[in-house]
Design a protein around this motif. Structure first.
Motif, PDB file in Angstrom:
ATOM      1  N   TYR A 273       3.293   3.727 -47.828  1.00  0.00           N
ATOM      2  CA  TYR A 273       2.170   3.390 -46.957  1.00  0.00           C
ATOM      3  C   TYR A 273       1.104   2.601 -47.721  1.00  0.00           C
ATOM      4  CZ  TYR A 273      -1.591   3.737 -43.554  1.00  0.00           C
ATOM      5  OH  TYR A 273      -2.595   3.419 -42.670  1.00  0.00           O
TER       6      TYR A 273
ATOM      7  N   ARG B  39      -7.323   7.676 -53.442  1.00  0.00           N
ATOM      8  CA  ARG B  39      -6.851   8.591 -52.404  1.00  0.00           C
ATOM      9  C   ARG B  39      -6.749  10.003 -52.999  1.00  0.00           C
ATOM     10  NH1 ARG B  39      -3.786   8.562 -47.727  1.00  0.00           N
ATOM     11  NH2 ARG B  39      -3.241   6.348 -47.813  1.00  0.00           N
TER      12      ARG B  39
ATOM     13  N   TRP C  65       6.348  17.235 -47.918  1.00  0.00           N
ATOM     14  CA  TRP C  65       5.470  17.005 -46.761  1.00  0.00           C
ATOM     15  C   TRP C  65       4.613  15.771 -46.966  1.00  0.00           C
ATOM     16  CZ3 TRP C  65       0.273  17.068 -47.849  1.00  0.00           C
ATOM     17  CH2 TRP C  65      -0.103  17.646 -49.062  1.00  0.00           C
ATOM     18  N   LYS C  66       4.093  15.594 -48.194  1.00  0.00           N
ATOM     19  CA  LYS C  66       3.245  14.441 -48.490  1.00  0.00           C
ATOM     20  C   LYS C  66       4.080  13.163 -48.570  1.00  0.00           C
ATOM     21  CE  LYS C  66      -1.085  13.364 -49.310  1.00  0.00           C
ATOM     22  NZ  LYS C  66      -2.145  13.683 -48.347  1.00  0.00           N
TER      23      LYS C  66
ATOM     24  N   ARG D 157      -4.405  15.802 -53.195  1.00  0.00           N
ATOM     25  CA  ARG D 157      -4.386  17.267 -53.102  1.00  0.00           C
ATOM     26  C   ARG D 157      -5.785  17.785 -53.381  1.00  0.00           C
ATOM     27  NH1 ARG D 157      -3.463  22.200 -55.908  1.00  0.00           N
ATOM     28  NH2 ARG D 157      -1.736  23.436 -55.070  1.00  0.00           N
TER      29      ARG D 157
ATOM     30  N   ASN E 164       3.140   5.081 -53.187  1.00  0.00           N
ATOM     31  CA  ASN E 164       3.898   5.468 -52.004  1.00  0.00           C
ATOM     32  C   ASN E 164       4.032   4.270 -51.073  1.00  0.00           C
ATOM     33  OD1 ASN E 164       1.584   5.613 -49.853  1.00  0.00           O
ATOM     34  ND2 ASN E 164       0.794   6.687 -51.664  1.00  0.00           N
TER      35      ASN E 164
ATOM     36  N   GLN F 219       6.849  12.544 -47.027  1.00  0.00           N
ATOM     37  CA  GLN F 219       7.258  12.163 -45.682  1.00  0.00           C
ATOM     38  C   GLN F 219       6.113  11.511 -44.922  1.00  0.00           C
ATOM     39  OE1 GLN F 219       8.620  15.425 -43.250  1.00  0.00           O
ATOM     40  NE2 GLN F 219       9.750  14.072 -41.890  1.00  0.00           N
ATOM     41  N   GLU F 220       4.928  12.062 -45.085  1.00  0.00           N
ATOM     42  CA  GLU F 220       3.746  11.507 -44.407  1.00  0.00           C
ATOM     43  C   GLU F 220       3.479  10.077 -44.841  1.00  0.00           C
ATOM     44  OE1 GLU F 220      -1.061  12.060 -44.857  1.00  0.00           O
ATOM     45  OE2 GLU F 220       0.201  13.822 -45.101  1.00  0.00           O
ATOM     46  N   LEU F 221       3.573   9.818 -46.146  1.00  0.00           N
ATOM     47  CA  LEU F 221       3.235   8.499 -46.683  1.00  0.00           C
ATOM     48  C   LEU F 221       4.389   7.509 -46.602  1.00  0.00           C
ATOM     49  CD1 LEU F 221       1.063   9.717 -49.673  1.00  0.00           C
ATOM     50  CD2 LEU F 221       0.274   8.534 -47.620  1.00  0.00           C
TER      51      LEU F 221
ATOM     52  N   GLN G 249       5.640   6.997 -43.556  1.00  0.00           N
ATOM     53  CA  GLN G 249       5.501   6.525 -42.176  1.00  0.00           C
ATOM     54  C   GLN G 249       4.691   5.232 -42.200  1.00  0.00           C
ATOM     55  OE1 GLN G 249       7.272   8.268 -39.881  1.00  0.00           O
ATOM     56  NE2 GLN G 249       7.849   9.456 -41.684  1.00  0.00           N
TER      57      GLN G 249
ATOM     58  N   SER H 242       6.605  17.618 -53.315  1.00  0.00           N
ATOM     59  CA  SER H 242       5.689  17.590 -52.176  1.00  0.00           C
ATOM     60  C   SER H 242       6.313  16.859 -50.984  1.00  0.00           C
ATOM     61  CB  SER H 242       4.377  16.909 -52.556  1.00  0.00           C
ATOM     62  OG  SER H 242       3.713  17.611 -53.557  1.00  0.00           O
TER      63      SER H 242
END
Length: 256
Positions: free
Chosen positions: A149, A210, A189-190, A213, A147, A192-194, A196, A187
């Protein structure tokens, strides 16, 4: 950011911070790489720190090893992982062994970056996954982000590491995670989070997995593109599955 932008950001940040960091490879200078990961490095940091190399993977890595031994921190690009084989001897016999054979007098602080893996219909010479050839070599670290990030944080850590790091970038994920062959993010939501990604410097430690889930029924160990395939499977399998993104194949995070 997508993964391309995150990797590019890491290179810009480190090159601005440390004058010993440089980047080179085939079409990796003026053109900015076939996937644009090295975009604008030459324009911003100059010809002596971002430049094009001849079509000689062996020569690219050999030059980097010499630079590293003299105190520079070269980040070299192998245009596709399928082309890394001519450089294999330099990587495993020279870069990986330099610290040991010199009793610690010299190190090889180089990063060998390369897009790897299938999923983009690249054919037989643009789709291979050769990571296992390097995970068995003493003296090498092997990193594969899944990802944006992690890509930026791990590349920053790799550049700062005093030993050689093989940094494979899943080209299937360059523009975002997808479910199988369908252009449908899994996923979200995941993902989008990663995505940022801070514009400044930060480091994700090499050797730390990491947990993507949480789950209690079964654990899936994966890396790269298969992280998102595994998340999609976990969400539709009807079991409470834990998904762990290894991130670093060597050193392996046994504790996690």
């Amino acid at each position: 950011m997508n993964m391309i932008q995150a990797l590019n950001s890491a290179l810009h940040v480190k090159m601005a911070e440390d004058p010993n960091v440089l980047s080179f490879g085939e079409d990796a200078g003026y053109f900015g790489g076939v996937f644009r990961v090295t975009d604008q490095l030459q324009q911003k940091h100059g010809l002596t720190r971002s430049f094009d190399a001849p079509i000689s993977e062996c020569g690219i890595v050999a030059a980097a090893i010499g630079m590293g031994a003299y105190g520079l921190r070269p980040v070299v690009e192998i245009q596709f992982a399928d082309y890394i084989y001519p450089a294999y001897d330099q990587i495993v016999s020279e870069a990986a062994k330099l610290r040991y054979r010199s009793a610690g007098q010299f190190t090889s602080p180089i990063v060998v970056r390369s897009p790897y893996g299938g999923g983009i219909f690249g054919g037989q010479t643009h789709s291979q996954s050769p990571e296992s050839l390097f995970t068995h070599i003493a003296g090498l670290k092997v990193v594969i982000p899944s990802n944006p990030y992690d890509a930026k944080g791990l590349l920053t850590a790799a550049i700062e590491d005093d030993d050689p790091v093989i940094f494979f970038e899943p080209k299937r994920l360059y523009n975002g995670p997808f479910d199988g062959w369908h252009q449908k993010p899994v996923s979200p939501w995941k993902a989008q989070e990663l995505a940022q990604v801070p514009t400044g410097k930060y480091v994700e430690p090499i050797g730390k997995a990491r947990i993507m889930r949480e789950g209690a029924d079964v654990t899936i160990l994966c890396y790269g593109t298969m992280v998102w395939v595994s998340l999609a499977g976990a969400e539709h399998a009807g079991v409470d599955a834990e998904v762990i993104d290894l991130r670093t194949l060597v050193p392996l995070d046994i504790e996690t």
